[in-house]
Motif scaffolding. Structure first.
Motif, PDB file in Angstrom:
ATOM      1  N   VAL A 114      -5.651  -6.218  -2.965  1.00 47.90           N
ATOM      2  CA  VAL A 114      -5.021  -6.371  -1.675  1.00 47.90           C
ATOM      3  C   VAL A 114      -4.840  -4.983  -1.090  1.00 47.90           C
ATOM      4  O   VAL A 114      -4.380  -4.064  -1.769  1.00 47.90           O
ATOM      5  N   GLY A 115      -5.218  -4.849   0.160  1.00 45.32           N
ATOM      6  CA  GLY A 115      -5.060  -3.567   0.826  1.00 45.32           C
ATOM      7  C   GLY A 115      -3.611  -3.311   1.201  1.00 45.32           C
ATOM      8  O   GLY A 115      -2.748  -4.178   1.095  1.00 45.32           O
ATOM      9  N   LYS A 116      -3.345  -2.101   1.648  1.00 45.11           N
ATOM     10  CA  LYS A 116      -1.991  -1.728   2.048  1.00 45.11           C
ATOM     11  C   LYS A 116      -1.628  -2.386   3.374  1.00 45.11           C
ATOM     12  O   LYS A 116      -2.470  -2.582   4.235  1.00 45.11           O
ATOM     13  N   THR A 117      -0.343  -2.676   3.534  1.00 43.57           N
ATOM     14  CA  THR A 117       0.146  -3.212   4.793  1.00 43.57           C
ATOM     15  C   THR A 117       0.372  -2.034   5.737  1.00 43.57           C
ATOM     16  O   THR A 117       1.041  -1.067   5.388  1.00 43.57           O
ATOM     17  N   ARG A 118      -0.209  -2.108   6.896  1.00 44.23           N
ATOM     18  CA  ARG A 118      -0.081  -1.041   7.892  1.00 44.23           C
ATOM     19  C   ARG A 118       0.410  -1.667   9.193  1.00 44.23           C
ATOM     20  O   ARG A 118       0.235  -2.848   9.442  1.00 44.23           O
ATOM     21  N   ALA A 119       0.971  -0.818  10.023  1.00 46.17           N
ATOM     22  CA  ALA A 119       1.429  -1.282  11.337  1.00 46.17           C
ATOM     23  C   ALA A 119       0.313  -1.112  12.357  1.00 46.17           C
ATOM     24  O   ALA A 119      -0.499  -0.189  12.276  1.00 46.17           O
ATOM     25  N   ASN A 120       0.278  -2.006  13.346  1.00 44.67           N
ATOM     26  CA  ASN A 120      -0.670  -1.853  14.445  1.00 44.67           C
ATOM     27  C   ASN A 120      -0.030  -0.999  15.543  1.00 44.67           C
ATOM     28  O   ASN A 120       1.050  -0.443  15.360  1.00 44.67           O
ATOM     29  N   ARG A 121      -0.653  -0.912  16.710  1.00 43.45           N
ATOM     30  CA  ARG A 121      -0.156  -0.031  17.784  1.00 43.45           C
ATOM     31  C   ARG A 121       1.228  -0.395  18.304  1.00 43.45           C
ATOM     32  O   ARG A 121       1.957   0.449  18.781  1.00 43.45           O
ATOM     33  N   ILE A 122       1.591  -1.659  18.182  1.00 45.54           N
ATOM     34  CA  ILE A 122       2.911  -2.056  18.700  1.00 45.54           C
ATOM     35  C   ILE A 122       3.960  -2.165  17.585  1.00 45.54           C
ATOM     36  O   ILE A 122       5.071  -2.613  17.812  1.00 45.54           O
ATOM     37  N   GLY A 123       3.606  -1.760  16.387  1.00 49.79           N
ATOM     38  CA  GLY A 123       4.559  -1.741  15.286  1.00 49.79           C
ATOM     39  C   GLY A 123       4.582  -2.987  14.418  1.00 49.79           C
ATOM     40  O   GLY A 123       5.276  -3.019  13.411  1.00 49.79           O
ATOM     41  N   ALA A 124       3.859  -4.005  14.812  1.00 46.12           N
ATOM     42  CA  ALA A 124       3.796  -5.226  13.994  1.00 46.12           C
ATOM     43  C   ALA A 124       2.838  -5.001  12.821  1.00 46.12           C
ATOM     44  O   ALA A 124       1.970  -4.131  12.871  1.00 46.12           O
ATOM     45  N   ALA A 125       2.994  -5.793  11.778  1.00 44.41           N
ATOM     46  CA  ALA A 125       2.133  -5.649  10.605  1.00 44.41           C
ATOM     47  C   ALA A 125       0.715  -6.115  10.924  1.00 44.41           C
ATOM     48  O   ALA A 125       0.516  -7.162  11.532  1.00 44.41           O
ATOM     49  N   ARG A 126      -0.242  -5.295  10.529  1.00 42.04           N
ATOM     50  CA  ARG A 126      -1.648  -5.687  10.644  1.00 42.04           C
ATOM     51  C   ARG A 126      -1.989  -6.689   9.552  1.00 42.04           C
ATOM     52  O   ARG A 126      -1.316  -6.749   8.526  1.00 42.04           O
ATOM     53  N   LYS A 127      -3.068  -7.404   9.782  1.00 41.49           N
ATOM     54  CA  LYS A 127      -3.568  -8.323   8.766  1.00 41.49           C
ATOM     55  C   LYS A 127      -3.951  -7.507   7.529  1.00 41.49           C
ATOM     56  O   LYS A 127      -4.595  -6.468   7.636  1.00 41.49           O
ATOM     57  N   VAL A 128      -3.544  -7.977   6.352  1.00 38.35           N
ATOM     58  CA  VAL A 128      -3.848  -7.286   5.102  1.00 38.35           C
ATOM     59  C   VAL A 128      -5.232  -7.717   4.631  1.00 38.35           C
ATOM     60  O   VAL A 128      -5.539  -8.913   4.590  1.00 38.35           O
ATOM     61  N   ASN A 129      -6.059  -6.751   4.294  1.00 39.03           N
ATOM     62  CA  ASN A 129      -7.386  -7.062   3.757  1.00 39.03           C
ATOM     63  C   ASN A 129      -7.266  -7.489   2.302  1.00 39.03           C
ATOM     64  O   ASN A 129      -6.525  -6.891   1.530  1.00 39.03           O
ATOM     65  N   ARG A 130      -7.998  -8.527   1.939  1.00 34.53           N
ATOM     66  CA  ARG A 130      -8.018  -9.018   0.563  1.00 34.53           C
ATOM     67  C   ARG A 130      -9.465  -9.176   0.132  1.00 34.53           C
ATOM     68  O   ARG A 130     -10.318  -9.518   0.929  1.00 34.53           O
ATOM     69  N   TRP A 131      -9.711  -8.936  -1.141  1.00 32.74           N
ATOM     70  CA  TRP A 131     -11.050  -9.101  -1.670  1.00 32.74           C
ATOM     71  C   TRP A 131     -10.975  -9.402  -3.155  1.00 32.74           C
ATOM     72  O   TRP A 131      -9.964  -9.195  -3.799  1.00 32.74           O
ATOM     73  N   GLN A 132     -12.069  -9.906  -3.682  1.00 31.56           N
ATOM     74  CA  GLN A 132     -12.181 -10.170  -5.114  1.00 31.56           C
ATOM     75  C   GLN A 132     -13.408  -9.440  -5.616  1.00 31.56           C
ATOM     76  O   GLN A 132     -14.404  -9.304  -4.903  1.00 31.56           O
ATOM     77  N   LEU A 133     -13.329  -8.993  -6.836  1.00 28.90           N
ATOM     78  CA  LEU A 133     -14.439  -8.286  -7.451  1.00 28.90           C
ATOM     79  C   LEU A 133     -14.900  -9.026  -8.687  1.00 28.90           C
ATOM     80  O   LEU A 133     -14.117  -9.678  -9.366  1.00 28.90           O
ATOM     81  N   THR A 134     -16.151  -8.890  -8.972  1.00 25.93           N
ATOM     82  CA  THR A 134     -16.690  -9.361 -10.233  1.00 25.93           C
ATOM     83  C   THR A 134     -17.178  -8.121 -10.956  1.00 25.93           C
ATOM     84  O   THR A 134     -17.870  -7.294 -10.371  1.00 25.93           O
ATOM     85  N   ILE A 135     -16.788  -8.004 -12.206  1.00 28.15           N
ATOM     86  CA  ILE A 135     -17.240  -6.858 -12.979  1.00 28.15           C
ATOM     87  C   ILE A 135     -18.017  -7.346 -14.188  1.00 28.15           C
ATOM     88  O   ILE A 135     -17.795  -8.451 -14.685  1.00 28.15           O
TER      89      ILE A 135
END
Length: 186
Positions: free
Chosen positions: A1-22
C-alpha cells in the motif's frame, strides 16, 4: 500500500495498492528460516508465500532439451534472462488492455476447475493464486507472447497447486498446529 498523501485542497488522495508475486530459489523454506529464529510461521504467511517443492527428474527440471544436465540448463537460462528481460511483461499488459473480456468471470471459471478444488479457505486462497498464474500463462499463449501449446500453463499451475497442497497437508493449519503442539507436549 502506498503512502497516504494530501491533494491540492488538503483532502486525502486515493491510496495506490498493488500485489506482487515473487519467485525464490531459496533452498530453505520460510518455515525453516522462522523456526531457526525461534518464531512460528503464521497461517497468512503460509498462503501468501507458497512453498512449492521442486525436486524433479533432473534437479529442478523434467526436460533438459539439448543440455547435458540440469546445471548446464540452469546456467543457460540465467545467461539468457540476464540479456533478454522486459519483453513479455509490457506486451502482456498491452494485450490485456486491448482485450475487452471480463477476466474476473474467466478466473472464477478457472478456479472452479477440478484441478483447483480446495477443502478450506486457506487452500482456496492458494488455489486462486495458482489459477491466476495459469490463466495469465494461457492468455499469454493465446496472444502469441509465449510459444507454448494451449493448456500448458494451466497444467503447470495445477501441478504446482497440487504439489503445494501435498506438502502443506490437509485441513485448517491452525487445527494442525494445535494437534502438533499437543503431540509435542506429550
Amino acid at each position: 500500500v502506498g503512502k497516504t498523501r494530501a491533494n491540492r485542497i488538503g483532502a486525502a488522495r486515493k491510496v495506490n495498492r498493488w500485489q506482487l508475486t515473487i519467485l525464490s530459489t531459496g533452498e530453505r523454506t520460510l518455515r525453516a528460516q522462522m523456526t531457526e529464529g525461534g518464531k512460528q510461521m503464521k497461517v497468512g504467511q503460509e498462503v501468501r508465500l507458497l512453498n512449492i517443492p521442486s525436486a524433479r527428474r533432473f534437479g529442478a527440471f523434467d526436460e533438459l532439451h539439448q543440455f547435458p544436465d540440469g546445471r548446464a540448463l540452469a546456467d543457460h537460462l540465467k545467461t539468457a534472462t540476464s540479456r533478454h528481460f522486459g519483453h513479455a511483461g509490457p506486451a502482456f499488459v498491452e494485450a490485456l488492455i486491448r482485450d475487452g473480456r471480463d477476466f474476473g468471470a474467466e478466473l472464477d471459471t478457472v478456479i472452479k476447475a477440478p484441478q483447483f478444488q480446495h477443502q478450506d479457505s486457506q487452500s482456496g486462497r492458494a488455489a486462486g493464486s495458482f489459477a491466476l498464474f495459469g490463466m495469465a500463462g494461457e492468455l499469454a499463449t493465446e496472444w502469441g507472447i509465449l510459444p507454448w501449446p494451449t493448456g500448458t500453463a494451466l497444467a503447470a499451475a495445477a501441478e504446482g497447486y497440487q504439489a503445494w497442497l501435498k506438502a502443506r497437508g490437509t485441513g485448517i493449519t491452525e487445527h494442525r498446529q494445535i494437534l502438533q503442539a499437543v503431540v509435542d507436549f506429550i
